[in-house]
Write an enzyme that holds these catalytic residues in place. Structure first.
Site, short mmCIF file in Angstrom:
data_model
loop_
_atom_site.label_atom_id
_atom_site.label_comp_id
_atom_site.label_asym_id
_atom_site.label_seq_id
_atom_site.Cartn_x
_atom_site.Cartn_y
_atom_site.Cartn_z
N GLN A 96 3.23 -27.86 34.13
CA GLN A 96 3.16 -26.50 33.63
C GLN A 96 2.43 -26.38 32.31
OE1 GLN A 96 7.30 -25.56 31.58
NE2 GLN A 96 7.64 -26.63 33.53
N HIS A 98 2.03 -23.23 28.90
CA HIS A 98 2.50 -21.97 28.34
C HIS A 98 1.36 -21.24 27.63
CE1 HIS A 98 6.38 -23.49 29.35
NE2 HIS A 98 6.32 -24.46 28.46
N GLU A 133 6.79 -25.06 22.09
CA GLU A 133 8.10 -25.69 22.16
C GLU A 133 8.07 -27.10 21.59
OE1 GLU A 133 8.64 -25.12 26.36
OE2 GLU A 133 8.08 -27.18 26.83
N HIS A 257 1.94 -30.16 30.67
CA HIS A 257 2.99 -31.16 30.54
C HIS A 257 3.97 -31.06 31.69
CE1 HIS A 257 4.61 -27.50 28.66
NE2 HIS A 257 5.81 -27.94 28.98
N ARG A 276 2.55 -22.54 36.32
CA ARG A 276 2.76 -23.83 36.97
C ARG A 276 1.50 -24.31 37.69
NH1 ARG A 276 7.18 -20.62 37.43
NH2 ARG A 276 9.08 -21.45 36.45
#
Length: 392
Positions: A96, A98, A133, A257, A276
């Protein structure tokens, strides 16, 4: 300060016992993948107040400046900008990426205009926020993270004589690493329906017989778990990372990642936007994903903490969040006032005393929300705690 009642997400890849062990609850035989601590509407925590229980949304709406601090409200509006999680992976998560803030806003607005329901399985953007994140390993934690030098992937493919390996070697031969990686990933994710099955099957069979390279076991395992999924072969393009307990990775927007296994604390901007590439039965939007991916070859994004007032702080330079760790061992630290924080006890326990005079004790698995108006909070104890707050 308010004790928290938190929700567990039962995703299929989750471990069955790690989160129950933390919380001191019996396993129920089902996967328990993520413990969410925060105000994200997908699984908001409940705050225990003097009058009973209240939702995070209600508490923030009643007094946003007291709860979040005037500076936080000025930067993010009346919302908690971070989400803290405990992640327990027994099986690999999806491959995936972001989005950054601009892409998230544009994608969210476009899907809202198109009338796609927030909960629709083919929805890409469930909120208008970026989702950088940071993952902090509690035990050995395995991951794929960011692109490695295409020459290294090319070298791993050198002994293979199958058609897909030859095609990928051609893509990876481009002298521009960015173009090489874009070509190879695009190739894998856009294989035609008729050719995908045979090409991938032949590649996996030959790869399994090759017996070489750091990625050998990873690709074999992914291909067995997700037969016919090009994400298993795409893993060859990425860095294979093993985090030891106490080590951390920062994953900015655009970083491809996949977490493979292990238990960790994860902190992120309060968003649920995930695009994804594979290793999943969920929605895959290849075109949108390729527009979001950063194809740069960069060092593995390990991040080091800075020691401040008895705590170790990870501050990766994003405004949404920072993560402090206290312990393991004797804890004598404090949290600064004026900002919201969420504190979780991973081991042992500690006594918290706010500048306002309020005090409470945390034991393993317990958590607390510290509003900005609580002021400076002293923390004394013996154990291992993490504290999430806003960033720089």
């Amino acid at each position: 300060m308010h004790r928290l009642i938190n929700q567990v997400r039962p995703y299929a890849w989750g471990a069955k016992d790690a989160i129950p062990r933390l919380l001191g609850t019996p396993p129920d035989g089902r996967p328990q993948a993520e413990l969410w601590l925060g105000a994200h509407p997908g699984a908001p925590s409940i705050l225990v107040t003097g009058g009973g229980r209240a939702s995070f949304e209600e508490v923030i709406a009643a007094a946003p400046d007291d709860v979040l601090g005037a500076r936080t409200v000025g930067r993010f509006g009346p919302r908690l900008p971070f989400l803290l999680k405990v992640l327990a992976a027994e099986e690999p998560l999806s491959l995936q990426v972001h989005p950054d803030a601009a892409r998230a806003r544009a994608g969210f607005d476009a899907e809202e205009t198109a009338g796609i329901p927030i909960g629709a399985p083919d929805r890409n953007y469930r909120d208008p926020q970026a989702k950088p994140e940071l993952v902090f390993a509690l035990e050995t934690f395995e991951a794929l993270c960011g692109f490695r030098d295409p020459a290294a992937a090319h070298a791993d493919l050198a002994p293979l004589r199958g058609e897909l390996a030859a095609i990928l070697r051609g893509d990876l031969s481009d002298p521009d690493p960015h173009r090489a990686l874009r070509a190879a990933l695009t190739r894998l994710l856009t294989l035609g329906c008729d050719e995908r099955g045979p090409l991938l099957a032949d590649f996996v069979t030959e790869w399994a017989a090759s017996g070489r390279g750091r990625h050998y076991d990873t690709i074999n395992e992914l291909a067995e778990r997700y037969p016919g999924d090009p994400g298993a072969v795409a893993a060859l393009l990425l860095n294979r990372v093993t985090l030891r307990p106490g080590e951390a990775l920062f994953l900015p927007a655009g970083n491809v990642h996949a977490y493979l296994r292990g238990t960790a604390v994860e902190i992120m901007a309060s968003s649920d936007n995930v695009l994804r590439a594979g290793l999943t039965g969920k929605h895959v939007d290849t075109g949108e994903l390729l527009n979001v991916v950063d194809f740069s070859v960069l060092p593995i994004p390990f991040t080091e903490p800075v020691r401040v007032d008895g705590r170790s702080e990870f501050r990766p330079g994003v405004p949404d969040f920072a993560l402090a760790t206290l312990g393991p061992g004797p804890v004598d630290a404090h949290l600064p006032g004026g900002v919201p924080s969420v504190v979780l006890a991973l081991e042992g326990g500690a006594d918290l005393k706010a500048e306002t005079g309020e005090a409470l004790t945390l034991r393993r698995g317990q958590s607390v929300f510290v509003p900005a108006a609580a002021g400076r909070v002293e923390i004394l104890g013996d154990g291992h705690l993490v504290a999430a707050t806003v960033g720089d």
